[in-house]
Scaffold this motif. Sequence first.
Motif, PDB file in Angstrom:
ATOM      1  N   VAL A  27       0.815  -1.220   0.000  1.00  0.00           N
ATOM      2  CA  VAL A  27       0.000   0.000   0.000  1.00  0.00           C
ATOM      3  C   VAL A  27       0.847   1.268   0.000  1.00  0.00           C
ATOM      4  O   VAL A  27       1.990   1.269   0.448  1.00  0.00           O
ATOM      5  CB  VAL A  27      -0.984   0.008   1.186  1.00  0.00           C
ATOM      6  N   ARG A  28       0.238   2.328  -0.474  1.00  0.00           N
ATOM      7  CA  ARG A  28       0.907   3.635  -0.568  1.00  0.00           C
ATOM      8  C   ARG A  28       0.936   4.325   0.804  1.00  0.00           C
ATOM      9  O   ARG A  28       1.937   4.889   1.201  1.00  0.00           O
ATOM     10  CB  ARG A  28       0.164   4.492  -1.596  1.00  0.00           C
ATOM     11  N   ASP A  29      -0.182   4.302   1.534  1.00  0.00           N
ATOM     12  CA  ASP A  29      -0.310   4.983   2.824  1.00  0.00           C
ATOM     13  C   ASP A  29      -0.719   3.942   3.865  1.00  0.00           C
ATOM     14  O   ASP A  29      -1.893   3.592   3.993  1.00  0.00           O
ATOM     15  CB  ASP A  29      -1.355   6.094   2.702  1.00  0.00           C
ATOM     16  N   LEU A  30       0.253   3.429   4.612  1.00  0.00           N
ATOM     17  CA  LEU A  30      -0.007   2.344   5.557  1.00  0.00           C
ATOM     18  C   LEU A  30      -1.014   2.746   6.629  1.00  0.00           C
ATOM     19  O   LEU A  30      -1.901   1.963   6.966  1.00  0.00           O
ATOM     20  CB  LEU A  30       1.304   1.860   6.188  1.00  0.00           C
ATOM     21  N   GLU A  31      -0.916   3.953   7.156  1.00  0.00           N
ATOM     22  CA  GLU A  31      -1.854   4.370   8.214  1.00  0.00           C
ATOM     23  C   GLU A  31      -3.284   4.447   7.697  1.00  0.00           C
ATOM     24  O   GLU A  31      -4.219   4.026   8.384  1.00  0.00           O
ATOM     25  CB  GLU A  31      -1.408   5.688   8.846  1.00  0.00           C
ATOM     26  N   ALA A  32      -3.493   4.957   6.495  1.00  0.00           N
ATOM     27  CA  ALA A  32      -4.838   5.001   5.905  1.00  0.00           C
ATOM     28  C   ALA A  32      -5.361   3.587   5.689  1.00  0.00           C
ATOM     29  O   ALA A  32      -6.538   3.304   5.941  1.00  0.00           O
ATOM     30  CB  ALA A  32      -4.824   5.775   4.585  1.00  0.00           C
ATOM     31  N   SER A  33      -4.506   2.694   5.234  1.00  0.00           N
ATOM     32  CA  SER A  33      -4.918   1.307   5.013  1.00  0.00           C
ATOM     33  C   SER A  33      -5.222   0.598   6.329  1.00  0.00           C
ATOM     34  O   SER A  33      -6.167  -0.183   6.415  1.00  0.00           O
ATOM     35  CB  SER A  33      -3.846   0.546   4.235  1.00  0.00           C
ATOM     36  N   LYS A  34      -4.446   0.874   7.363  1.00  0.00           N
ATOM     37  CA  LYS A  34      -4.740   0.291   8.673  1.00  0.00           C
ATOM     38  C   LYS A  34      -6.128   0.719   9.151  1.00  0.00           C
ATOM     39  O   LYS A  34      -6.907  -0.104   9.628  1.00  0.00           O
ATOM     40  CB  LYS A  34      -3.680   0.708   9.700  1.00  0.00           C
ATOM     41  N   ARG A  35      -6.432   2.022   9.028  1.00  0.00           N
ATOM     42  CA  ARG A  35      -7.761   2.503   9.441  1.00  0.00           C
ATOM     43  C   ARG A  35      -8.860   1.797   8.657  1.00  0.00           C
ATOM     44  O   ARG A  35      -9.868   1.354   9.211  1.00  0.00           O
ATOM     45  CB  ARG A  35      -7.876   4.019   9.240  1.00  0.00           C
ATOM     46  N   PHE A  36      -8.672   1.706   7.322  1.00  0.00           N
ATOM     47  CA  PHE A  36      -9.669   1.091   6.446  1.00  0.00           C
ATOM     48  C   PHE A  36      -9.872  -0.388   6.807  1.00  0.00           C
ATOM     49  O   PHE A  36     -11.005  -0.826   7.017  1.00  0.00           O
ATOM     50  CB  PHE A  36      -9.211   1.218   4.989  1.00  0.00           C
ATOM     51  N   TYR A  37      -8.811  -1.173   6.890  1.00  0.00           N
ATOM     52  CA  TYR A  37      -8.953  -2.606   7.135  1.00  0.00           C
ATOM     53  C   TYR A  37      -9.381  -2.914   8.561  1.00  0.00           C
ATOM     54  O   TYR A  37     -10.124  -3.870   8.793  1.00  0.00           O
ATOM     55  CB  TYR A  37      -7.686  -3.364   6.728  1.00  0.00           C
ATOM     56  N   ARG A  38      -8.981  -2.100   9.546  1.00  0.00           N
ATOM     57  CA  ARG A  38      -9.508  -2.271  10.905  1.00  0.00           C
ATOM     58  C   ARG A  38     -11.032  -2.133  10.875  1.00  0.00           C
ATOM     59  O   ARG A  38     -11.758  -2.944  11.439  1.00  0.00           O
ATOM     60  CB  ARG A  38      -8.941  -1.204  11.843  1.00  0.00           C
ATOM     61  N   ALA A  39     -11.519  -1.091  10.196  1.00  0.00           N
ATOM     62  CA  ALA A  39     -12.963  -0.821  10.158  1.00  0.00           C
ATOM     63  C   ALA A  39     -13.723  -1.941   9.456  1.00  0.00           C
ATOM     64  O   ALA A  39     -14.737  -2.421   9.975  1.00  0.00           O
ATOM     65  CB  ALA A  39     -13.231   0.516   9.470  1.00  0.00           C
ATOM     66  N   VAL A  40     -13.269  -2.373   8.271  1.00  0.00           N
ATOM     67  CA  VAL A  40     -14.043  -3.379   7.537  1.00  0.00           C
ATOM     68  C   VAL A  40     -13.953  -4.745   8.209  1.00  0.00           C
ATOM     69  O   VAL A  40     -14.953  -5.477   8.250  1.00  0.00           O
ATOM     70  CB  VAL A  40     -13.664  -3.463   6.036  1.00  0.00           C
ATOM     71  N   LEU A  41     -12.804  -5.103   8.764  1.00  0.00           N
ATOM     72  CA  LEU A  41     -12.695  -6.399   9.442  1.00  0.00           C
ATOM     73  C   LEU A  41     -13.536  -6.423  10.707  1.00  0.00           C
ATOM     74  O   LEU A  41     -14.188  -7.431  11.006  1.00  0.00           O
ATOM     75  CB  LEU A  41     -11.233  -6.731   9.725  1.00  0.00           C
ATOM     76  N   GLN A  42     -13.564  -5.332  11.448  1.00  0.00           N
ATOM     77  CA  GLN A  42     -14.421  -5.264  12.630  1.00  0.00           C
ATOM     78  C   GLN A  42     -15.891  -5.333  12.233  1.00  0.00           C
ATOM     79  O   GLN A  42     -16.685  -6.004  12.896  1.00  0.00           O
ATOM     80  CB  GLN A  42     -14.104  -4.018  13.444  1.00  0.00           C
ATOM     81  N   ALA A  43     -16.274  -4.671  11.138  1.00  0.00           N
ATOM     82  CA  ALA A  43     -17.662  -4.714  10.668  1.00  0.00           C
ATOM     83  C   ALA A  43     -18.072  -6.132  10.279  1.00  0.00           C
ATOM     84  O   ALA A  43     -19.243  -6.492  10.392  1.00  0.00           O
ATOM     85  CB  ALA A  43     -17.854  -3.768   9.478  1.00  0.00           C
ATOM     86  N   LEU A  44     -17.116  -6.941   9.842  1.00  0.00           N
ATOM     87  CA  LEU A  44     -17.393  -8.336   9.465  1.00  0.00           C
ATOM     88  C   LEU A  44     -17.257  -9.297  10.646  1.00  0.00           C
ATOM     89  O   LEU A  44     -17.355 -10.506  10.479  1.00  0.00           O
ATOM     90  CB  LEU A  44     -16.460  -8.777   8.328  1.00  0.00           C
ATOM     91  N   GLY A  45     -17.009  -8.765  11.844  1.00  0.00           N
ATOM     92  CA  GLY A  45     -16.866  -9.606  13.025  1.00  0.00           C
ATOM     93  C   GLY A  45     -15.533 -10.336  13.089  1.00  0.00           C
ATOM     94  O   GLY A  45     -15.413 -11.354  13.762  1.00  0.00           O
ATOM     95  N   LYS A  46     -14.520  -9.815  12.402  1.00  0.00           N
ATOM     96  CA  LYS A  46     -13.204 -10.467  12.351  1.00  0.00           C
ATOM     97  C   LYS A  46     -12.124  -9.651  13.050  1.00  0.00           C
ATOM     98  O   LYS A  46     -10.931  -9.863  12.832  1.00  0.00           O
ATOM     99  CB  LYS A  46     -12.791 -10.716  10.891  1.00  0.00           C
ATOM    100  N   GLY A  47     -12.523  -8.714  13.894  1.00  0.00           N
ATOM    101  CA  GLY A  47     -11.566  -7.844  14.562  1.00  0.00           C
ATOM    102  C   GLY A  47     -10.552  -8.586  15.413  1.00  0.00           C
ATOM    103  O   GLY A  47      -9.417  -8.133  15.570  1.00  0.00           O
ATOM    104  N   GLU A  48     -10.938  -9.743  15.953  1.00  0.00           N
ATOM    105  CA  GLU A  48     -10.016 -10.493  16.806  1.00  0.00           C
ATOM    106  C   GLU A  48      -8.809 -11.041  16.040  1.00  0.00           C
ATOM    107  O   GLU A  48      -7.799 -11.408  16.632  1.00  0.00           O
ATOM    108  CB  GLU A  48     -10.742 -11.643  17.523  1.00  0.00           C
ATOM    109  N   LEU A  49      -8.899 -11.073  14.717  1.00  0.00           N
ATOM    110  CA  LEU A  49      -7.790 -11.567  13.897  1.00  0.00           C
ATOM    111  C   LEU A  49      -6.714 -10.506  13.649  1.00  0.00           C
ATOM    112  O   LEU A  49      -5.607 -10.832  13.223  1.00  0.00           O
ATOM    113  CB  LEU A  49      -8.303 -12.048  12.541  1.00  0.00           C
ATOM    114  N   ILE A  50      -7.027  -9.253  13.903  1.00  0.00           N
ATOM    115  CA  ILE A  50      -6.121  -8.151  13.549  1.00  0.00           C
ATOM    116  C   ILE A  50      -4.890  -8.149  14.447  1.00  0.00           C
ATOM    117  O   ILE A  50      -4.995  -8.207  15.673  1.00  0.00           O
ATOM    118  CB  ILE A  50      -6.844  -6.796  13.638  1.00  0.00           C
TER     119      ILE A  50
END
Length: 149
Positions: A27-50
């Motif tokens: 990815v180009r911007d790691l912090e932006a990608s971290k925010r994005f993937y934290r949000a979508v994985l948590q929305a899918l109930g997969k936050g414990e995998l992060i």
Amino acid sequence: MVLERRLLAAGMDPRNSTLIDHVHLRVRDLEASKRFYRAVLQALGKGELIREGPDHLSAGELWIDAADAAPSHVHLAFCAQDQVAVQRFHAAALAAGGRDNGPPGERAYHPGYYAAFVWDPDGHNIEAVWHGAARGEESVAESARAAGP
């Protein structure tokens, strides 16, 4: 190999893979990608995998780090437990900086295919899909394997 050591350190064991060992997004911007993937994985109930470090984010077989040059571009589809999870994914992705690439809804791929698509901050085509009650949690790969040659 440096990546294999990093995968093992993040709890991802490439020696126990059946087909897909891992998906590596550069990815180009790691912090932006971290925010994005934290949000979508948590929305899918997969936050414990992060799992996160200063130079990466990982979750299950997904590894994300900063690109040395141009970011990679892939299509990645996450399993969702139902239509509501697909809708939560889409809303969370847009709120976290994703761009709409197809709102939640039925698709013509097969009966019961309910999905939403977004572009992540680096232009990866990210999907959440539920295959309907008739297919439950069965993946496309499992369905093809069961159908045989």
